[in-house]
Write an enzyme that holds these catalytic residues in place. Sequence first.
Site, mmCIF file in Angstrom:
data_model
loop_
_atom_site.group_PDB
_atom_site.id
_atom_site.type_symbol
_atom_site.label_atom_id
_atom_site.label_comp_id
_atom_site.label_asym_id
_atom_site.label_seq_id
_atom_site.Cartn_x
_atom_site.Cartn_y
_atom_site.Cartn_z
ATOM 1 N N ASP A 82 -11.114 0.484 4.754
ATOM 2 C CA ASP A 82 -9.949 0.298 3.894
ATOM 3 C C ASP A 82 -9.870 -1.160 3.448
ATOM 4 O O ASP A 82 -9.904 -2.078 4.269
ATOM 5 C CB ASP A 82 -8.683 0.694 4.671
ATOM 6 C CG ASP A 82 -7.440 0.719 3.808
ATOM 7 O OD1 ASP A 82 -7.564 0.953 2.592
ATOM 8 O OD2 ASP A 82 -6.338 0.517 4.362
ATOM 9 N N HIS A 180 2.394 -1.618 -0.305
ATOM 10 C CA HIS A 180 2.044 -1.693 1.108
ATOM 11 C C HIS A 180 3.262 -2.062 1.957
ATOM 12 O O HIS A 180 4.181 -2.724 1.495
ATOM 13 C CB HIS A 180 0.942 -2.727 1.326
ATOM 14 C CG HIS A 180 -0.347 -2.358 0.648
ATOM 15 N ND1 HIS A 180 -1.164 -1.350 1.109
ATOM 16 C CD2 HIS A 180 -0.954 -2.861 -0.457
ATOM 17 C CE1 HIS A 180 -2.212 -1.244 0.315
ATOM 18 N NE2 HIS A 180 -2.122 -2.143 -0.634
ATOM 19 N N GLY A 181 3.230 -1.626 3.215
ATOM 20 C CA GLY A 181 4.270 -2.029 4.157
ATOM 21 C C GLY A 181 5.445 -1.068 4.204
ATOM 22 O O GLY A 181 5.414 0.036 3.658
ATOM 23 N N GLY A 212 -0.615 2.625 -0.137
ATOM 24 C CA GLY A 212 0.796 2.289 0.065
ATOM 25 C C GLY A 212 1.697 3.501 -0.017
ATOM 26 O O GLY A 212 2.791 3.432 -0.577
ATOM 27 N N ASP A 256 -0.385 4.494 6.656
ATOM 28 C CA ASP A 256 -0.545 3.515 7.735
ATOM 29 C C ASP A 256 0.799 3.174 8.359
ATOM 30 O O ASP A 256 1.012 3.343 9.551
ATOM 31 C CB ASP A 256 -1.238 2.254 7.202
ATOM 32 C CG ASP A 256 -1.592 1.265 8.306
ATOM 33 O OD1 ASP A 256 -1.349 1.567 9.491
ATOM 34 O OD2 ASP A 256 -2.109 0.188 7.992
ATOM 35 N N SER A 257 1.741 2.717 7.533
ATOM 36 C CA SER A 257 3.034 2.265 8.076
ATOM 37 C C SER A 257 3.743 3.352 8.868
ATOM 38 O O SER A 257 4.371 3.075 9.892
ATOM 39 C CB SER A 257 3.943 1.780 6.939
ATOM 40 O OG SER A 257 3.423 0.613 6.345
#
Length: 309
Positions: A82, A180-181, A212, A256-257
């Site tokens: 990634d 993202h995040g 994201g 991911d988050s």
Amino acid sequence: MPLVTTTEMFKKAYAGGYAVGAFNVNNMEIIQGITEAAKEENAPLILQVSKGARNYANPIYLRKLVEAAIEDTGLPICLHLDHGDSFETCKSCIDDGFTSVMIDGSHLPFEENIALAKRVVEYAHDHGVVVEAELGRLAGVEDEIKVSAEDSSYTQPEEVNEFVSRTGVDSLAIAIGTSHGAYKFKGEAKLRFDILEEVSRLLPGFPIVLHGASSVVPEFVEMINQYGGSMPGAQGVPEDMLRQAARSAVCKINIDSDLRLAMTAAIRKHMAEHPSDFDPRQYLSPARTAIKEMVKHKIVDVLGCNGQA
């Protein structure tokens, strides 16, 4: 079963109107939670590793954990880099046995992005590895990715055909408003589906990727805040929007988050309710279970890829 590329996964996803989940991994419990969920739902799977994860866990450990997951589940699993930030990073992962890499030249001028992606594609394809690249730039913070709202940019549809034809990439990440995040939107969540539709028209049958794309599950944010955390204003991409994207040309959705939030929420809750516990197995077990249940929900209700392995 050996590691697989995303080629067949994406063909089936595009035709079937679903997306394959690409979940970021950092340690054993995260890998176990994800793969146990995918096994129960018989879902194809992309396990992806960031540069930060490789630095944290050591590439050898991560690769061996993924190999163990394949042996345990028998699932078709792709091991993906990634946000590779250089040819050298991508080459290292290809040489290490990855079956897919992303080269992220989205911060570069158009011609430089093309030149970098083409170089990675030539090396990757010679080794039977597929390549993802990115046009447009997502805002947000995650690992080493730090992009301000001012520096972010939507994908320009008029550039996609030239980029894909000149680079030979196998999939393309586009920017339509995700970030993202855990702090993706300050107000109402909005995605530029008009850009996605135009890109799909210009690249018929070509797999599109959304980065994201965590939903920042509210129950995990609430649990974190309830048990000593501080995440005011955390907001993600609504799941109905992600399902809409998965029904179109989006064949890969990155998460991911939400994994981090599930794990952290479960650990905070356990430690608050069991303050005398100090054995990591005591709090990592519920964390693993939280990840598993969250991933099962994503596979069935968001990605729609259950039963497709």
